[in-house]
Design an enzyme around this catalytic site. Structure first.
Site, short mmCIF file in Angstrom:
data_model
loop_
_atom_site.label_atom_id
_atom_site.label_comp_id
_atom_site.label_asym_id
_atom_site.label_seq_id
_atom_site.Cartn_x
_atom_site.Cartn_y
_atom_site.Cartn_z
N HIS A 139 0.80 -1.23 0.00
CA HIS A 139 0.00 0.00 0.00
C HIS A 139 0.84 1.28 0.00
CE1 HIS A 139 -3.57 -2.30 0.12
NE2 HIS A 139 -3.69 -2.46 1.41
N HIS B 295 -9.62 2.00 0.59
CA HIS B 295 -9.55 0.85 1.50
C HIS B 295 -10.64 0.93 2.58
CE1 HIS B 295 -7.77 -2.45 3.75
NE2 HIS B 295 -6.80 -2.58 2.84
N GLU C 239 -11.55 -3.60 -2.74
CA GLU C 239 -10.51 -2.66 -3.19
C GLU C 239 -10.34 -2.83 -4.70
OE1 GLU C 239 -6.99 -3.39 -0.55
OE2 GLU C 239 -8.46 -4.64 0.47
#
Length: 344
Positions: free
Chosen positions: A106, A175, A309
């Site tokens: 991420h 997210h 996501e």
């Protein structure tokens, strides 16, 4: 007509103050923070007519600043995992910080979720912008990024755009963790999910795709027809779902496609997701363990929520058979995801 308002939400943060933007239609109310372009809250009506907050989050800024689970956040420069935090672009090696076992996750230790974004009002929404400098978290090129949230009736649209001064991998997503019974509900075992994918990506023991694109037929990953999440979790290896479902094939043209539908029979709430992205990571909050205290004192336990996501496929920068994730100078990165909140 969507009403837009904003107010100061937090002071004393090293990078500056944080604002809270509110988007309100007759059916849905959305809160967005300028920290991390975070979706802090989504309130939608159940079949009993009651509005309920269905997105996990925190009551104060300090908790978002220290958050390590990406609650509601925009993640980048590259969402999901890059194997060993390493890739090669145009013959040059790049090594990122590893922050998820042996892998980079991420965007790194200080990804887009920890940046303060600059907000401007749009018709029916808000646009948030930031600049990621050349070398940010180890990535090449200065990248100008924006995410626009627009609320029109029962649909929240997120539009992601970016340009870079050097060739860089990029993969932007949101997210948010959802529980359609309400953000403080214990689990999602009573939710029904369907995902419009003929195949998914098996992963190794560090959650990196093996490179195989496997058909869902005859596996617990066949979610083409609605299934109850609780019993299906018993069939999935490991702690739960944390897998990319393939919505399109590598090389397919940019197009918006239906991705997923989740239904909570008790409340009547439905979430439908469509996207231009080639994949969606279905994640069942396997790593929440009760150590997080959320809004209203809620304790967020394993399987208390789910994420959808929308994304390029994980580790695409290292897997030539996956959809291309490289953004070149002069090109425009653009993807759209729509979340529609209804009741039945």
């Amino acid at each position: 007509m969507t009403q837009i308002s904003h107010q100061r939400w937090g002071e004393g943060f090293a990078q500056g103050s944080v604002d809270l933007w509110v988007l309100q239609s007759s059916q849905v109310r959305v809160e967005v923070l300028t920290l991390g372009a975070i979706i802090r809250s989504v309130k939608s009506r159940g079949k009993d007519g009651q509005m309920e907050d269905i997105v996990l989050g925190y009551d104060d800024l300090e908790a978002y600043v220290s958050d390590k689970r990406y609650l509601g956040a925009t993640v980048g420069r590259v969402a999901n995992r890059i194997a060993k935090g390493h890739f090669v672009v145009e013959g040059k090696d790049y090594q990122l910080d590893v922050n998820n076992g042996p892998n980079a996750l991420h965007g790194g230790l200080h990804g887009f979720n920890k940046a303060i974004w600059f907000a401007t009002a749009l018709e029916n929404g808000v646009q948030l912008q930031m600049t990621s400098p050349d070398g940010d978290q180890g990535y090449p090129g200065e990248v100008q990024v924006s995410v626009s949230y627009k609320l029109e009736g029962d649909t929240l649209t997120a539009e992601y755009q970016a340009r870079s001064t050097k060739t860089t991998p990029i993969n932007l997503t949101n997210h948010s963790y959802f529980n359609l019974a309400g953000q403080g509900a214990a689990d999602i075992y009573d939710h029904e999910v369907s995902i419009s994918a003929e195949s998914y990506l098996p992963v190794d023991d560090t959650s990196i795709p093996t490179g195989e694109i496997r058909g869902v037929e005859g596996t617990p990953f066949d979610l083409r027809k609605p299934v109850l999440i609780g019993p299906r979790l018993q069939e999935v290896p490991g702690l739960g779902f944390d897998h990319n479902f393939c919505l399109s094939s590598p090389g397919e043209a940019w197009a918006e496609r239906h991705a997923a539908r989740v239904y909570h029979p008790a409340s009547g709430r439905v979430l439908e997701v469509s996207t231009s992205q080639p994949g969606v990571q279905f994640y069942t909050a396997n790593f929440l363990d009760g150590s997080i205290t959320g809004k209203g004192g809620a304790r967020y336990m394993q399987h208390c929520s789910f994420c959808l996501e929308t994304q390029n496929w994980p580790d695409a920068v290292n897997q030539p058979s996956f959809p291309d994730c490289l953004l070149h100078p002069g090109e425009d990165y653009r993807h759209v995801t729509r979340f529609t909140f209804t009741t039945v």
